[in-house]
Each structure stands twice: as structure tokens, then as C-alpha cells.
Design an enzyme around this catalytic site. Structure first.
Site, mmCIF file in Angstrom:
data_model
loop_
_atom_site.group_PDB
_atom_site.id
_atom_site.type_symbol
_atom_site.label_atom_id
_atom_site.label_comp_id
_atom_site.label_asym_id
_atom_site.label_seq_id
_atom_site.Cartn_x
_atom_site.Cartn_y
_atom_site.Cartn_z
ATOM 1 N N PRO A 118 37.504 43.337 40.191
ATOM 2 C CG PRO A 118 35.841 42.504 38.790
ATOM 3 C CD PRO A 118 36.097 43.563 39.821
ATOM 4 C CD GLU A 119 43.881 42.483 40.217
ATOM 5 O OE1 GLU A 119 44.909 42.016 39.681
ATOM 6 O OE2 GLU A 119 43.901 42.986 41.353
#
Length: 286
Positions: free
Chosen positions: A2-3
Site C-alpha cells: 500500500p502507498e
């Protein structure tokens, strides 16, 4: 992994449903979920019980729950498949439930850490004077942080002997950007991922940062980018920014600007997606 947008979606959900609640009991159901807490699961559960959770915080891709008045934080590592879910207490356990946090109130919900691949986990850490868990004190501010220093970032880019995508993914320079949003921002900027950072003028680096912010804010507006039901919000709902991606994952599809088939190239054990016409590779000087 995830960013920033996906982690921020989770943080906002935790702020709504968990902040201000006092922990009643913790169950650690898989030892790998607390492997970053050296004292083990029993110690993690005992130290967290009775503590009140403050407002969840984030820097870049890192998320943590401060414990009020303790100088401690619970750092969440989502890894490749970790999820922090707020579920009704009587909801069936998820197949890959790793940690359960019960609260001493009548809200009827509990916090669950679910992780299929067990690469993520939760751990307790001392916080610095800046309020960060000490293990991430070296992480740079992210581009959505009001205190992000654009001038310092530009100077760092010019001073580094590296390429633009490597610099975007360097969490000591700028945090929160990963492979997906780097490719998206570079496509919007018409920059090839191997462009040397030393060749970027101040206007070009400012333009690139603007596109990084724009693509992240657009992703935030629709809940982030979710693949295979991963990176969901605290209610288990997926984001749908994947429908709006201009570069990432679009190999052989027409560029949305010029129609040229998009290309994918192996890059640092990952892939880079780009338009060979709009994002021409830098010339090699012999």
C-alpha cells in the site's frame, strides 16, 4: 504494498471508529503478527490493555496509533496483505485473523488485524519528541504534508546521482510514493523513469511534485487503489482508483494522450509502465 492514499484511507477510518477508545483486552492469534515486537505476543497484549488510543497518525506509508499519555505508539505494518478492520464484536472471525483488540465500552465493535500472507503486523515503540515511533524517525515528510519542503527536495534531487523514479521511491527523500503512483506521476509529467535527477530544473521538479499530489488526492477521493480485495478501508470496502490509472498495469493498451501502446519494463524487481512516445528515454552520452 500500500502507498500513501491507501494508508490514509485506513487512518481516517481508524480516527473515526477507534480514537479515544480504551483497550480492554488483546488476543494475539499468530506469533508472526507481532514479530516486530521482540518481547512477544503476551507482552504486547499486556502492555496494550488498559491504554487509551489517541488520534491515529501517518507519515508516508507508515501508520501508527499513539497511546495517550504514555510516549508509546502501536505501529501498523500492513505489508502485502494486512488489513485493519473495525468489525462488530459478534461478526464471524476472518480466515486470516491475526490480532483482535477489544474495547472497554458499549460501542459493540472491535479492531481486527487480518493478514493472509503474514508479512505485516503490529508492534509497540517509543515515540520521539516529534511524535513518531522511533523506528521510523528517519522517514521523510510526504508530499501532502503541509511542512514538506519543496526547495530542499529539489536541492536533494539535483545533488543525487540517481534517476527520477528511484528518487521518488526513496523514503528518506520523500515518503508515501510507491511503484503505482510513481508511474502515474511520471506519465502525467511526461518523464521517463530513467531520467537523471541532475537534469531536472526547479520548474520540472515542482511540476512533478504537483502531479504526485494530484494523483494521490484523486486516489484518496475514491478510496485508493485496491487489487484482489487488498488494501480495503476499515469497513472492508475496496477503493476503485484502479479504474482511473493512466500508466500502471496498462501494458499494450493505448496511451490516453497519444494512442501509442503502453510498455512495461522490468525495474528493480518490479515493473515500470510508460508511454514510449510521451516519455522518451534519456539520451545516452558516450
Amino acid at each position: 504494498m500500500p502507498e500513501l492514499p491507501e494508508v490514509e484511507v485506513v487512518r481516517r477510518g481508524l480516527e473515526r471508529w477507534v480514537a479515544g477508545r480504551t483497550v480492554d483486552a488483546v488476543e494475539v492469534l499468530h506469533p508472526r503478527a507481532v514479530r516486530r515486537h521482540p518481547a512477544g505476543g503476551a507482552d504486547f497484549a499486556a502492555r496494550l490493555a488498559g491504554q487509551t488510543i489517541g488520534v491515529p497518525q501517518r507519515r508516508g506509508k507508515y501508520l501508527w496509533l499513539p497511546l495517550e499519555g504514555r510516549g508509546l505508539s502501536v505501529l501498523g505494518h500492513l505489508g502485502m496483505s494486512g488489513q485493519l478492520l473495525v468489525q462488530p464484536e459478534d461478526a464471524p472471525d476472518e480466515k486470516h485473523l491475526r490480532i483482535r483488540v477489544r474495547f472497554g465500552d458499549a460501542a459493540g465493535t472491535e479492531l481486527r488485524f487480518v493478514d493472509q500472507r503474514t508479512f505485516g503486523g503490529l508492534s509497540l515503540h517509543d515515540t520521539t519528541t516529534d511524535g513518531l515511533p522511533d523506528v521510523i524517525a528517519h522517514i521523510a515528510r510526504d508530499p501532502l504534508d503541509p511542512l514538506f519542503d519543496e526547495a530542499a527536495y529539489h536541492r536533494a534531487l539535483r545533488a543525487r546521482r540517481t534517476t527520477v523514479k528511484r528518487a521518488l521511491l526513496d523514503q528518506s527523500l520523500i515518503s508515501g510514493v510507491g511503484n503505482i503512483y510513481a508511474d502515474e506521476a511520471l506519465w502525467r509529467s511526461r518523464l521517463h523513469y530513467e531520467r537523471p535527477t541532475a537534469t531536472l530544473t526547479r520548474p520540472r521538479s515542482t511540476e512533478l511534485l504537483g502531479h504526485v499530489r494530484d494523483v494521490m488526492n484523486a486516489a484518496l477521493a475514491v478510496g485508493g487503489t485496491s487489487f484482489d480485495s487488498l488494501y480495503v478501508n476499515v469497513n472492508g470496502e475496496s477503493g476503485y482508483f484502479d479504474r482511473s490509472l493512466d500508466a500502471y498495469g496498462r501494458e499494450d493498451e493505448p496511451c490516453r494522450r497519444c494512442g501509442t501502446p503502453m510498455r512495461r519494463r522490468p525495474w528493480m524487481n518490479r515493473s515500470s509502465y510508460f508511454c514510449p512516445r510521451c516519455q522518451r528515454p534519456p539520451r545516452v552520452v558516450s
